[in-house]
Design a protein around this motif. Sequence first.
Motif, mmCIF file in Angstrom:
data_model
loop_
_atom_site.group_PDB
_atom_site.id
_atom_site.type_symbol
_atom_site.label_atom_id
_atom_site.label_comp_id
_atom_site.label_asym_id
_atom_site.label_seq_id
_atom_site.Cartn_x
_atom_site.Cartn_y
_atom_site.Cartn_z
ATOM 1 N N PRO A 37 3.898 -21.929 -61.483
ATOM 2 C CA PRO A 37 3.112 -20.849 -62.090
ATOM 3 C C PRO A 37 3.673 -19.458 -61.811
ATOM 4 O O PRO A 37 4.264 -19.201 -60.763
ATOM 5 N N SER A 38 3.447 -18.535 -62.749
ATOM 6 C CA SER A 38 3.640 -17.103 -62.516
ATOM 7 C C SER A 38 2.337 -16.547 -61.939
ATOM 8 O O SER A 38 1.342 -17.257 -61.836
ATOM 9 N N ALA A 39 2.337 -15.260 -61.644
ATOM 10 C CA ALA A 39 1.104 -14.577 -61.237
ATOM 11 C C ALA A 39 0.281 -14.284 -62.488
ATOM 12 O O ALA A 39 0.834 -14.251 -63.590
ATOM 13 N N PRO A 40 -1.025 -14.036 -62.343
ATOM 14 C CA PRO A 40 -1.823 -13.714 -63.539
ATOM 15 C C PRO A 40 -1.265 -12.488 -64.267
ATOM 16 O O PRO A 40 -1.021 -11.456 -63.654
ATOM 17 N N THR A 48 -3.314 -4.699 -66.646
ATOM 18 C CA THR A 48 -2.161 -4.611 -65.742
ATOM 19 C C THR A 48 -1.894 -5.984 -65.136
ATOM 20 O O THR A 48 -2.821 -6.678 -64.721
ATOM 21 N N LYS A 49 -0.613 -6.354 -65.066
ATOM 22 C CA LYS A 49 -0.248 -7.635 -64.446
ATOM 23 C C LYS A 49 -0.540 -7.568 -62.952
ATOM 24 O O LYS A 49 -0.308 -6.517 -62.329
ATOM 25 N N VAL A 50 -0.936 -8.688 -62.356
ATOM 26 C CA VAL A 50 -1.189 -8.692 -60.917
ATOM 27 C C VAL A 50 0.072 -8.291 -60.136
ATOM 28 O O VAL A 50 -0.009 -7.576 -59.137
ATOM 29 N N THR A 51 1.253 -8.722 -60.603
ATOM 30 C CA THR A 51 2.490 -8.333 -59.895
ATOM 31 C C THR A 51 2.614 -6.809 -59.816
ATOM 32 O O THR A 51 2.936 -6.254 -58.766
ATOM 33 N N ASP A 52 2.315 -6.133 -60.939
ATOM 34 C CA ASP A 52 2.393 -4.664 -60.930
ATOM 35 C C ASP A 52 1.341 -4.072 -60.000
ATOM 36 O O ASP A 52 1.586 -3.084 -59.314
ATOM 37 N N GLY A 115 1.459 -12.644 -55.624
ATOM 38 C CA GLY A 115 0.834 -12.911 -56.920
ATOM 39 C C GLY A 115 1.005 -14.368 -57.311
ATOM 40 O O GLY A 115 0.053 -15.058 -57.693
ATOM 41 N N GLU A 116 2.218 -14.867 -57.186
ATOM 42 C CA GLU A 116 2.525 -16.265 -57.521
ATOM 43 C C GLU A 116 1.927 -17.201 -56.460
ATOM 44 O O GLU A 116 1.399 -18.270 -56.773
ATOM 45 N N TYR A 117 2.050 -16.774 -55.192
ATOM 46 C CA TYR A 117 1.581 -17.613 -54.087
ATOM 47 C C TYR A 117 0.091 -17.946 -54.257
ATOM 48 O O TYR A 117 -0.309 -19.117 -54.228
ATOM 49 N N GLY A 169 6.289 -19.645 -58.600
ATOM 50 C CA GLY A 169 7.553 -19.080 -59.061
ATOM 51 C C GLY A 169 7.909 -17.792 -58.353
ATOM 52 O O GLY A 169 7.179 -17.318 -57.478
ATOM 53 N N PHE A 170 9.087 -17.257 -58.687
ATOM 54 C CA PHE A 170 9.466 -15.873 -58.412
ATOM 55 C C PHE A 170 10.038 -15.571 -57.028
ATOM 56 O O PHE A 170 10.649 -14.551 -56.837
ATOM 57 N N TYR A 171 9.855 -16.444 -56.020
ATOM 58 C CA TYR A 171 10.340 -16.037 -54.700
ATOM 59 C C TYR A 171 10.903 -17.190 -53.875
ATOM 60 O O TYR A 171 10.720 -18.358 -54.192
ATOM 61 N N SER A 183 14.586 -11.073 -59.745
ATOM 62 C CA SER A 183 14.232 -9.887 -60.519
ATOM 63 C C SER A 183 13.021 -10.226 -61.399
ATOM 64 O O SER A 183 12.611 -11.398 -61.491
ATOM 65 N N ARG A 184 12.470 -9.209 -62.038
ATOM 66 C CA ARG A 184 11.233 -9.414 -62.798
ATOM 67 C C ARG A 184 11.379 -10.549 -63.813
ATOM 68 O O ARG A 184 12.429 -10.725 -64.413
ATOM 69 N N GLY A 185 10.293 -11.297 -63.968
ATOM 70 C CA GLY A 185 10.337 -12.440 -64.872
ATOM 71 C C GLY A 185 10.986 -13.657 -64.235
ATOM 72 O O GLY A 185 11.277 -14.655 -64.891
ATOM 73 N N GLY A 186 11.198 -13.597 -62.922
ATOM 74 C CA GLY A 186 12.006 -14.603 -62.235
ATOM 75 C C GLY A 186 11.366 -15.974 -62.029
ATOM 76 O O GLY A 186 12.037 -16.900 -61.566
ATOM 77 N N SER A 187 10.091 -16.139 -62.401
ATOM 78 C CA SER A 187 9.514 -17.490 -62.282
ATOM 79 C C SER A 187 10.237 -18.465 -63.204
ATOM 80 O O SER A 187 10.275 -19.671 -62.938
ATOM 81 N N ASP A 188 10.798 -17.946 -64.272
ATOM 82 C CA ASP A 188 11.623 -18.791 -65.154
ATOM 83 C C ASP A 188 12.764 -19.434 -64.366
ATOM 84 O O ASP A 188 13.147 -20.570 -64.635
ATOM 85 N N ILE A 189 13.310 -18.668 -63.435
ATOM 86 C CA ILE A 189 14.448 -19.186 -62.642
ATOM 87 C C ILE A 189 13.940 -20.275 -61.697
ATOM 88 O O ILE A 189 14.555 -21.330 -61.568
HETATM 89 N N1 ASP Z 1 5.226 -12.179 -61.795
HETATM 90 C C1 ASP Z 1 6.599 -11.795 -61.867
HETATM 91 C C2 ASP Z 1 6.760 -10.669 -62.859
HETATM 92 O O1 ASP Z 1 5.791 -10.170 -63.386
HETATM 93 C C3 ASP Z 1 7.509 -12.932 -62.135
HETATM 94 C C4 ASP Z 1 7.219 -13.714 -63.391
HETATM 95 O O2 ASP Z 1 6.141 -13.601 -63.976
HETATM 96 O O3 ASP Z 1 8.090 -14.479 -63.794
HETATM 97 O O4 ASP Z 1 7.858 -10.242 -63.084
#
Ligand code: ASP
Length: 440
Positions: A37-40, A48-52, A115-117, A169-171, A183-189
């Motif tokens: 999962p990503s963060a909400p 606003t995204k939880v990561t932000d 956020g992801e945790y 994801g993400f970390y 880097s941002r969007g890294g849950s894909d990785i």
């Molecule tokens: N939550 C992180 C972001 O907003 C990672 C992700 O969603 O992939 O960049």
Amino acid sequence: MQLKVVKFGGSSLADAAQFKKVYDIIKSDPSRRFVVPSAPGKRSKEDTKVTDMLYICYEMASNGENIDEYFGFIENRYNEIIDTLKIDMSLEDEFKLIKTGFAHKAGKDFAASRGEYLNGLILAKYLGFDFIDPAEYIFFANDGSLDAERTNLTLSDELKHHEYAVIPGFYGSMPNDTIKTFSRGGSDITGSIVARAAGADVYENWTDVDGFLMADPRIIDSPDIIQTITYRELRELSYMGATVLHEDAIFPVRFAGIPINIRNTNNPEAKGTMIVASSSKNDGHGIITGIAGKKGFSTLTVEKDMMNAEIGFGRRVLEVFENNEVCFEHLPSGIDTMSVVVSTAELNNNKDKVLNGIFKAVTPDSMTVEDGIALIAVVGRGMVEAKGTAARIIKAVSDADVNIKMIDQGSSELNVIIGINEDDFEKALKAIYYEFCPKK
Ligand code: ASP
């Protein structure tokens, strides 16, 4: 039975209603065993995204501001999900630990990773799956790059002990055990890493679109969806600005030959886009897979009589770009001219140095810089077989009354790139798209 790794992006897990959709998708197919999962994310455009929120909150804490109220907004995002779905758990202790971490300057990456945790903890409980903390299995090297081999060995060992698990994801973690994020969007990785480690049959990446579109929908009205795309085609298109997936997400699965299937959480019936290593010739695919483009390029043209006979000319010109840290995109050249296409923003950082450097290096007869260039890449594995594709592109663009400044057919015959005036960008893109995908 197949094994699928499924990654859900932030919009797929933005609130309780989205969690419910994710639950149904996972439970409808027992082969969906490992979930990333990503963060909400955003619940609406203005949200606003939880990561932000976590980045902002950590910044506030670092400045010595009181974070109680703002952190409370973050807590609410999670509590809304837990309460609405009546999940029997509380994150109060976790919230306290995170706030303590903030107070002790645990780092920006630690903050963002929570956020992801937290989302992973909720999702694992909701699904009844095990929870695996990637801090213990995804490793970065001291220079901040992923330690891919150690990660793969350790994680694949661990996954063998779980039938069903959630891996946020993400970390991952640094050699000194601190948390580091991609880097941002890294849950894909992360999803891709887990797919490789699990030896998955497919990596499903669930997002909020039906798949990759053949062209930018802001320019083309309802473009077709790409059903199958190869990794190489995807690289070409995403390099030109078409993004759905983090660029680095391709590498782990590509290495292992695992296809990625882009799917839509809000429309699970749609088959989405398949990203594959290579495809059979008769997959019913047209000549063109997609068209993408970007504005903001400059062409620097160096002219010198008898240039073609001067050994080392090209190298000396390119060395100047290298020494000034300017990447070049394309190199269309003639007998006595050599043009270097670069990003205008990058060139402008060091323009005088580049121009003087070239002057010294090759003493050209003349040198010109033209700004305001847009590049359009027409990408398609079908081009290798089809004669006359470049001719069709050129004719379509010139019929639209657009002047082509540069044309470059990749030697792999996977793409044709044209350079035009920025003002003609939309017009040219439409002309090419409708040449290959006539209006129905
Ligand atoms: N939550 C992180 C972001 O907003 C990672 C992700 O969603 O992939 O960049």
